[in-house]
Design an enzyme around this catalytic site. Structure first.
Site, mmCIF file in Angstrom:
data_model
loop_
_atom_site.group_PDB
_atom_site.id
_atom_site.type_symbol
_atom_site.label_atom_id
_atom_site.label_comp_id
_atom_site.label_asym_id
_atom_site.label_seq_id
_atom_site.Cartn_x
_atom_site.Cartn_y
_atom_site.Cartn_z
ATOM 1 N N ASN A 40 6.263 -2.966 -9.798
ATOM 2 C CA ASN A 40 6.437 -3.867 -10.619
ATOM 3 C C ASN A 40 6.430 -4.893 -9.908
ATOM 4 O O ASN A 40 5.903 -6.019 -11.196
ATOM 5 C CB ASN A 40 8.274 -2.864 -10.997
ATOM 6 C CG ASN A 40 8.600 -3.746 -12.177
ATOM 7 O OD1 ASN A 40 7.469 -3.080 -13.747
ATOM 8 N ND2 ASN A 40 9.759 -3.426 -11.829
ATOM 9 N N ASP A 151 13.813 5.138 -1.096
ATOM 10 C CA ASP A 151 12.665 6.027 -1.369
ATOM 11 C C ASP A 151 11.737 6.689 -0.505
ATOM 12 O O ASP A 151 9.921 6.440 -1.126
ATOM 13 C CB ASP A 151 12.168 4.676 -2.330
ATOM 14 C CG ASP A 151 11.701 4.405 -3.891
ATOM 15 O OD1 ASP A 151 12.287 5.611 -3.886
ATOM 16 O OD2 ASP A 151 10.739 3.568 -4.206
ATOM 17 N N LYS A 153 9.334 9.352 -2.005
ATOM 18 C CA LYS A 153 8.667 9.839 -2.320
ATOM 19 C C LYS A 153 6.887 10.049 -2.312
ATOM 20 O O LYS A 153 6.664 9.247 -1.147
ATOM 21 C CB LYS A 153 9.041 9.417 -3.902
ATOM 22 C CG LYS A 153 8.523 8.354 -3.922
ATOM 23 C CD LYS A 153 8.749 7.297 -5.817
ATOM 24 C CE LYS A 153 8.293 5.659 -5.659
ATOM 25 N NZ LYS A 153 8.583 5.701 -6.703
HETATM 26 N N1 LIG Z 1 -1.244 -0.003 2.912
HETATM 27 C C1 LIG Z 1 -1.712 0.398 2.083
HETATM 28 N N2 LIG Z 1 -3.244 0.725 1.972
HETATM 29 C C2 LIG Z 1 -3.902 1.469 0.920
HETATM 30 N N3 LIG Z 1 -2.848 1.131 -0.473
HETATM 31 C C3 LIG Z 1 -1.681 0.705 -0.489
HETATM 32 C C4 LIG Z 1 -1.252 0.453 1.000
HETATM 33 N N4 LIG Z 1 0.076 -0.149 0.150
HETATM 34 C C5 LIG Z 1 0.130 0.121 -0.601
HETATM 35 N N5 LIG Z 1 -0.922 0.696 -1.750
HETATM 36 C C6 LIG Z 1 -1.211 0.634 -2.658
HETATM 37 O O1 LIG Z 1 -0.311 0.368 -3.530
HETATM 38 C C7 LIG Z 1 0.690 1.070 -4.023
HETATM 39 C C8 LIG Z 1 1.244 0.050 -4.873
HETATM 40 O O2 LIG Z 1 2.302 -0.107 -3.483
HETATM 41 P P1 LIG Z 1 4.194 -0.420 -2.589
HETATM 42 O O3 LIG Z 1 4.570 1.380 -3.408
HETATM 43 O O4 LIG Z 1 3.937 -0.899 -1.435
HETATM 44 O O5 LIG Z 1 3.978 -1.649 -4.561
HETATM 45 P P2 LIG Z 1 5.707 -1.517 -4.892
HETATM 46 O O6 LIG Z 1 5.043 -3.275 -5.907
HETATM 47 O O7 LIG Z 1 6.147 -1.950 -4.088
HETATM 48 O O8 LIG Z 1 6.104 -0.739 -5.879
HETATM 49 P P3 LIG Z 1 7.010 0.088 -6.032
HETATM 50 O O9 LIG Z 1 7.256 -0.921 -7.790
HETATM 51 O O10 LIG Z 1 6.844 1.202 -6.722
HETATM 52 O O11 LIG Z 1 8.204 -0.195 -5.405
HETATM 53 C C9 LIG Z 1 0.916 1.936 -3.399
HETATM 54 O O12 LIG Z 1 2.044 3.749 -4.181
HETATM 55 C C10 LIG Z 1 -0.630 2.162 -3.189
HETATM 56 O O13 LIG Z 1 -1.623 3.182 -4.366
#
Ligand SMILES: Nc1ncnc2c1ncn2[C@@H]1O[C@H](COP(=O)(O)OP(=O)(O)OP(=O)(O)O)[C@@H](O)[C@H]1O
Length: 365
Positions: A40, A151, A153
């Site tokens: 998001n 969180d 999951k």
């Molecule tokens: N260290 C990493 N290496 C590879 N891919 C990653 C890494 N960190 C995140 N990703 C990819 O990016 C996506 C989004 O990352 P993350 O869940 O940290 O973002 P977010 O904005 O906090 O998500 P949400 O809104 O679901 O909380 C992950 O589901 C994964 O597919």
């Protein structure tokens, strides 16, 4: 013994970066490439250190989308700075501008937990036990420091693949993580994995992560979640969670070891005091000894995962994360936002594709 280097570290040419202007010193130190995933408030891109040619993941958080929730970003970063564990995605460095926060993180290339099962040819209780051990080791480390993730999951469990075909898990996305100094009351999480004490607002703590781990363990062994509303009704789902009412459905559980079921019962326990701690999970013989069976469950579990969750390619996954983020913070405001969106656009799924798929197809049990 040092662990083998993960597979796929060879540097691939990066796609041309087409995003907003980058922080100057970040751009001078890293070349930034394609999108790996998004949520998001953040986009995650691959990047390469210009000096060492090592690959990393760059999480770009748009501060303007987080107004009023700045404390959550601060909490995520301050916790990531403190932690260092083989089963937690590590933070390398950070850069700030007035509107963006850039986190350079360890790159994990094997997709998430469900990708790992889908891409395997053989998958057994022993594999599931090793995944649960990795996750619980990370939780034990966090819980010893009074940090709750909130969180847990499958999407937040990233997989490292090694050249000898072994795999390990890394826990990521600390966006809801906080230090627990007193009982918490904020209603947040993701519906399938949310613990009853979060829903009934009776005050909760570290054990909500163990409930979610119990739900994941259940899914890992049969491919569908323990709590499902047959009519895709979130109130009904929450009622089941509050009662702790689930079953080991036949025939899907007939071949699963008693030891695995016994552990799940100890984790999906409504009474927080009776629920296992991370250390007790690690000490359970299904995790620590040889009680996990070696029978191949791949066909059965991956088929059910396909039916109940969106296990398709990265573009579907990215969409899933965007929508999932609407329900990630299940505080009352966001919860009603999610429910409103169900009715505003009848062509869009009610919540995340993963969430809606499993609730819609629960009749396949
Ligand atoms: N260290 C990493 N290496 C590879 N891919 C990653 C890494 N960190 C995140 N990703 C990819 O990016 C996506 C989004 O990352 P993350 O869940 O940290 O973002 P977010 O904005 O906090 O998500 P949400 O809104 O679901 O909380 C992950 O589901 C994964 O597919």
């Amino acid at each position: 013994m040092p662990s083998p280097k993960p597979r796929g570290r060879a540097v691939s040419p990066l796609a041309i970066y087409d995003g907003p202007a980058l922080h100057d010193s970040l751009a001078s130190r890293y070349s930034v490439g394609r999108i790996l995933g998004d949520g998001n408030f953040a986009v995650v891109r691959e990047c390469v250190c210009r000096k060492t040619r090592e690959e990393y993941a760059l999480k770009i958080i748009d501060k303007t989308k987080c107004r009023g929730k700045e404390h959550m970003i601060e909490s995520e970063v301050s916790i990531l700075r403190q932690v260092s564990h083989p089963n937690i995605v590590s933070l390398i460095e950070e850069f700030h501008t007035p509107t963006q926060l850039y986190l350079v993180m360890e790159l994990v290339k094997g997709g998430d937990l469900f990708d790992a099962i889908a891409s395997a040819t053989r998958y057994t209780e022993k594999d599931a036990s090793s995944m649960v051990r990795d996750l619980t080791s990370a939780l034990d480390y966090l819980h010893q420091r009074s940090i709750v993730h909130r969180d847990i999951k499958p999407e937040n469990l990233l997989v490292v693949e090694y050249p000898n075909d072994s795999k390990s898990l890394k826990l990521g996305d600390f966006g809801l993580a906080v230090e627990v100094t007193e009982p918490l009351y904020t209603v947040c999480g993701t519906p399938t994995y949310v613990a009853p004490e979060i829903l009934n607002e009776s005050g909760y703590g570290l054990k909500v992560d163990i409930w979610a781990t119990g739900v994941i363990t259940y899914i890992l062994l049969c491919g569908f979640p323990p709590f499902v509303s047959a009519t895709n009704n979130q109130e009904e789902l929450f009622e089941q969670i509050l009662r702790g009412s689930y079953e080991f459905h036949s025939p899907y559980w007939d071949d699963i070891s008693d030891s695995a079921r016994e552990l799940i019962v100890q984790m999906i326990q409504v009474d927080q005091d009776k629920r296992f701690s991370a250390q007790e999970v690690l000490d359970h013989p299904w995790v620590s000894d040889d009680e996990a069976l070696d029978r191949n469950l791949h066909l059965r579990v991956s088929h059910k995962l396909d039916l109940h969750f969106d296990t398709n390619g990265p573009q579907h996954k990215a969409a899933g994360i965007t929508l999932m983020a609407q329900v990630t913070a299940l505080d009352k405001e966001k919860h009603s936002l999610c429910r409103e969106s169900e009715f505003k656009d009848p062509t869009s799924p009610p919540c995340s594709p993963r969430l809606s798929l499993f609730t819609n197809s629960s009749q396949v049990f």
